[in-house]
Design a protein around this motif. Structure first.
Motif, mmCIF file in Angstrom:
data_model
loop_
_atom_site.group_PDB
_atom_site.id
_atom_site.type_symbol
_atom_site.label_atom_id
_atom_site.label_comp_id
_atom_site.label_asym_id
_atom_site.label_seq_id
_atom_site.Cartn_x
_atom_site.Cartn_y
_atom_site.Cartn_z
ATOM 1 N N GLU A 132 49.821 -56.039 49.835
ATOM 2 C CA GLU A 132 49.005 -56.365 50.993
ATOM 3 C C GLU A 132 48.032 -55.227 51.293
ATOM 4 O OE1 GLU A 132 49.730 -57.441 55.671
ATOM 5 O OE2 GLU A 132 51.338 -57.811 54.248
ATOM 6 N N ASN A 133 46.786 -55.596 51.580
ATOM 7 C CA ASN A 133 45.717 -54.654 51.938
ATOM 8 C C ASN A 133 45.356 -53.674 50.832
ATOM 9 O OD1 ASN A 133 45.570 -55.793 54.564
ATOM 10 N ND2 ASN A 133 47.296 -54.509 55.192
ATOM 11 N N MET A 134 45.693 -54.008 49.598
ATOM 12 C CA MET A 134 45.359 -53.162 48.453
ATOM 13 C C MET A 134 44.785 -54.039 47.357
ATOM 14 S SD MET A 134 46.487 -49.950 49.019
ATOM 15 C CE MET A 134 46.763 -49.239 47.419
ATOM 16 N N PRO A 135 43.813 -53.513 46.587
ATOM 17 C CA PRO A 135 43.333 -54.302 45.452
ATOM 18 C C PRO A 135 44.428 -54.374 44.387
ATOM 19 C CG PRO A 135 42.317 -52.133 45.466
ATOM 20 C CD PRO A 135 43.122 -52.244 46.726
ATOM 21 N N PRO A 136 44.442 -55.435 43.589
ATOM 22 C CA PRO A 136 45.440 -55.518 42.512
ATOM 23 C C PRO A 136 45.293 -54.332 41.560
ATOM 24 C CG PRO A 136 44.213 -57.572 42.710
ATOM 25 C CD PRO A 136 43.541 -56.573 43.593
ATOM 26 N N SER A 137 46.387 -53.947 40.966
ATOM 27 C CA SER A 137 46.343 -52.875 39.975
ATOM 28 C C SER A 137 47.253 -53.249 38.812
ATOM 29 C CB SER A 137 46.781 -51.546 40.580
ATOM 30 O OG SER A 137 48.123 -51.606 41.001
ATOM 31 N N ARG A 138 47.009 -52.620 37.667
ATOM 32 C CA ARG A 138 47.860 -52.792 36.500
ATOM 33 C C ARG A 138 48.442 -51.430 36.160
ATOM 34 N NH1 ARG A 138 44.861 -54.179 31.829
ATOM 35 N NH2 ARG A 138 46.766 -54.934 30.897
ATOM 36 N N PHE A 139 49.692 -51.438 35.705
ATOM 37 C CA PHE A 139 50.290 -50.167 35.330
ATOM 38 C C PHE A 139 51.294 -50.341 34.210
ATOM 39 C CE2 PHE A 139 53.688 -51.662 37.981
ATOM 40 C CZ PHE A 139 54.831 -51.001 37.550
ATOM 41 N N VAL A 140 51.635 -49.221 33.581
ATOM 42 C CA VAL A 140 52.641 -49.183 32.531
ATOM 43 C C VAL A 140 53.262 -47.779 32.542
ATOM 44 C CG1 VAL A 140 51.067 -48.441 30.682
ATOM 45 C CG2 VAL A 140 53.100 -49.786 30.120
ATOM 46 N N CYS A 141 54.548 -47.705 32.223
ATOM 47 C CA CYS A 141 55.243 -46.422 32.159
ATOM 48 C C CYS A 141 55.566 -46.078 30.714
ATOM 49 C CB CYS A 141 56.533 -46.465 32.978
ATOM 50 S SG CYS A 141 56.245 -46.582 34.751
ATOM 51 N N PHE A 142 55.515 -44.782 30.398
ATOM 52 C CA PHE A 142 55.809 -44.295 29.057
ATOM 53 C C PHE A 142 56.432 -42.914 29.170
ATOM 54 C CE2 PHE A 142 51.579 -43.018 30.196
ATOM 55 C CZ PHE A 142 51.372 -41.774 29.633
ATOM 56 N N LYS A 143 56.890 -42.371 28.046
ATOM 57 C CA LYS A 143 57.609 -41.102 28.067
ATOM 58 C C LYS A 143 56.885 -40.026 27.277
ATOM 59 C CE LYS A 143 62.009 -43.019 29.134
ATOM 60 N NZ LYS A 143 63.351 -42.589 29.355
ATOM 61 N N ASP A 144 56.991 -38.789 27.791
ATOM 62 C CA ASP A 144 56.446 -37.648 27.061
ATOM 63 C C ASP A 144 57.475 -37.226 26.004
ATOM 64 O OD1 ASP A 144 58.343 -35.874 28.176
ATOM 65 O OD2 ASP A 144 56.856 -34.644 29.193
ATOM 66 N N PRO A 145 57.204 -36.183 25.201
ATOM 67 C CA PRO A 145 58.128 -35.827 24.116
ATOM 68 C C PRO A 145 59.560 -35.505 24.559
ATOM 69 C CG PRO A 145 56.016 -34.775 23.745
ATOM 70 C CD PRO A 145 55.953 -35.406 25.119
ATOM 71 N N ASP A 146 59.763 -35.088 25.803
ATOM 72 C CA ASP A 146 61.106 -34.765 26.290
ATOM 73 C C ASP A 146 61.721 -35.863 27.139
ATOM 74 O OD1 ASP A 146 61.676 -32.048 25.286
ATOM 75 O OD2 ASP A 146 59.856 -31.544 26.379
ATOM 76 N N GLY A 147 61.028 -36.986 27.306
ATOM 77 C CA GLY A 147 61.569 -38.094 28.068
ATOM 78 C C GLY A 147 61.139 -38.155 29.515
ATOM 79 N N THR A 148 60.235 -37.279 29.936
ATOM 80 C CA THR A 148 59.697 -37.358 31.293
ATOM 81 C C THR A 148 58.854 -38.618 31.391
ATOM 82 O OG1 THR A 148 59.686 -34.959 31.555
ATOM 83 C CG2 THR A 148 58.206 -36.220 33.004
ATOM 84 N N THR A 149 59.088 -39.411 32.436
ATOM 85 C CA THR A 149 58.367 -40.672 32.583
ATOM 86 C C THR A 149 57.009 -40.452 33.230
ATOM 87 O OG1 THR A 149 60.458 -41.869 32.789
ATOM 88 C CG2 THR A 149 58.476 -43.001 33.550
ATOM 89 N N LEU A 150 55.988 -40.971 32.568
ATOM 90 C CA LEU A 150 54.615 -40.933 33.064
ATOM 91 C C LEU A 150 54.163 -42.374 33.272
ATOM 92 C CD1 LEU A 150 53.212 -38.322 30.524
ATOM 93 C CD2 LEU A 150 54.027 -37.882 32.840
ATOM 94 N N GLU A 151 53.160 -42.544 34.097
ATOM 95 C CA GLU A 151 52.648 -43.888 34.414
ATOM 96 C C GLU A 151 51.136 -43.859 34.315
ATOM 97 O OE1 GLU A 151 52.580 -46.808 38.354
ATOM 98 O OE2 GLU A 151 54.030 -45.167 38.228
ATOM 99 N N LEU A 152 50.560 -44.881 33.717
ATOM 100 C CA LEU A 152 49.107 -45.090 33.725
ATOM 101 C C LEU A 152 48.814 -46.228 34.679
ATOM 102 C CD1 LEU A 152 48.058 -44.910 29.963
ATOM 103 C CD2 LEU A 152 47.529 -43.277 31.778
ATOM 104 N N VAL A 153 47.846 -46.029 35.581
ATOM 105 C CA VAL A 153 47.485 -47.027 36.577
ATOM 106 C C VAL A 153 45.987 -47.307 36.480
ATOM 107 C CG1 VAL A 153 47.433 -47.603 39.035
ATOM 108 C CG2 VAL A 153 49.271 -46.161 38.133
ATOM 109 N N GLU A 154 45.637 -48.602 36.403
ATOM 110 C CA GLU A 154 44.241 -49.028 36.413
ATOM 111 C C GLU A 154 44.039 -49.854 37.680
ATOM 112 O OE1 GLU A 154 41.428 -50.774 33.039
ATOM 113 O OE2 GLU A 154 42.898 -52.247 33.747
ATOM 114 N N MET A 155 43.208 -49.347 38.587
ATOM 115 C CA MET A 155 42.929 -50.036 39.844
ATOM 116 C C MET A 155 41.801 -51.032 39.628
ATOM 117 S SD MET A 155 45.134 -48.576 41.826
ATOM 118 C CE MET A 155 44.666 -49.064 43.459
ATOM 119 N N SER A 156 41.906 -52.209 40.234
ATOM 120 C CA SER A 156 40.821 -53.196 40.168
ATOM 121 C C SER A 156 39.675 -52.745 41.047
ATOM 122 C CB SER A 156 41.327 -54.563 40.637
ATOM 123 O OG SER A 156 42.333 -55.027 39.785
ATOM 124 N N ALA A 157 38.494 -53.190 40.697
ATOM 125 C CA ALA A 157 37.305 -52.817 41.467
ATOM 126 C C ALA A 157 37.260 -53.498 42.793
ATOM 127 C CB ALA A 157 36.048 -53.140 40.682
#
Length: 149
Positions: free
Chosen positions: A124-149
Motif C-alpha cells: 500500500e502507498n508504494m510502487p510495485p517492486s521486484r526483488f531476488v535474494c542471493f548469497k555472497d561467497p560466505d553465505g551472507t544474503t544479499l538482495e537486489l531490488v528493482e523499483m517500478s517507475a
C-alpha cells in the motif's frame, strides 16, 4: 536525534581477496584498506581485545553506499553467517538495481547461489517492486531490488 544517513555495513568474510572480487563484480570499488592491527582504543570501541584483520572500505561509484569488508585473522571464527533469515540482527543487505533481469542473468552465469527466482511485491502507498535474494561467497544474503517507475 541527528542521524542523517548510513555510513557503511560491515560484512565479515573468510577470504578478503575472494570476497573483494565478488563485491567488485557487483560494482563496488575499493576505497581504502583498513589498518591490519587495531589500536587498543579502537578495539575497546568495538568491544574486542586488540585484533588483526585484512579488510577495506568499498563503495559503489557515484554513491554513498559503502561496505566494510573484513577478514578476521585474530581472533577468527569460521562459523557460517546464519542458516535462515528470521534470526535476530541483520538478515540481509538490499541493493537497488535498474535492470534486475540482466543482473540476475550475469550473477547466474558466474555461479552465484539464488534463494529463488525474482518476485514482485506490491504494498500500500508504494510502487510495485521486484526483488531476488542471493548469497555472497560466505553465505551472507544479499538482495537486489528493482523499483517500478
Amino acid at each position: 536525534m541527528s542521524i542523517s544517513g548510513m555510513v557503511h555495513v560491515n560484512i565479515n568474510c573468510s577470504d578478503f581477496e575472494q570476497s573483494r572480487e565478488f563485491y567488485e563484480s557487483l560494482g563496488f570499488e575499493l576505497l581504502v584498506m583498513v589498518p591490519e592491527r587495531s589500536t587498543p582504543d579502537v578495539a575497546a570501541a568495538v568491544g574486542m581485545p586488540p585484533y588483526q584483520m585484512k579488510g577495506g572500505l568499498m563503495r559503489l561509484p557515484d554513491s554513498q553506499t559503502m561496505i566494510d569488508l573484513l577478514e578476521w585473522k585474530e581472533p577468527s571464527d569460521d562459523t557460517p553467517p546464519y542458516s535462515h533469515l528470521y534470526h535476530l540482527g541483520l538478515g540481509r543487505i538490499a541493493l537497488s538495481t535498474t535492470d534486475l533481469d540482466a543482473d540476475v542473468a550475469t550473477l547466474k552465469d558466474r555461479g552465484v547461489e539464488f534463494l529463488s527466482e525474482p518476485v514482485t511485491v506490491e504494498m500500500e502507498n508504494m510502487p510495485p517492486s521486484r526483488f531476488v535474494c542471493f548469497k555472497d561467497p560466505d553465505g551472507t544474503t544479499l538482495e537486489l531490488v528493482e523499483m517500478s517507475a
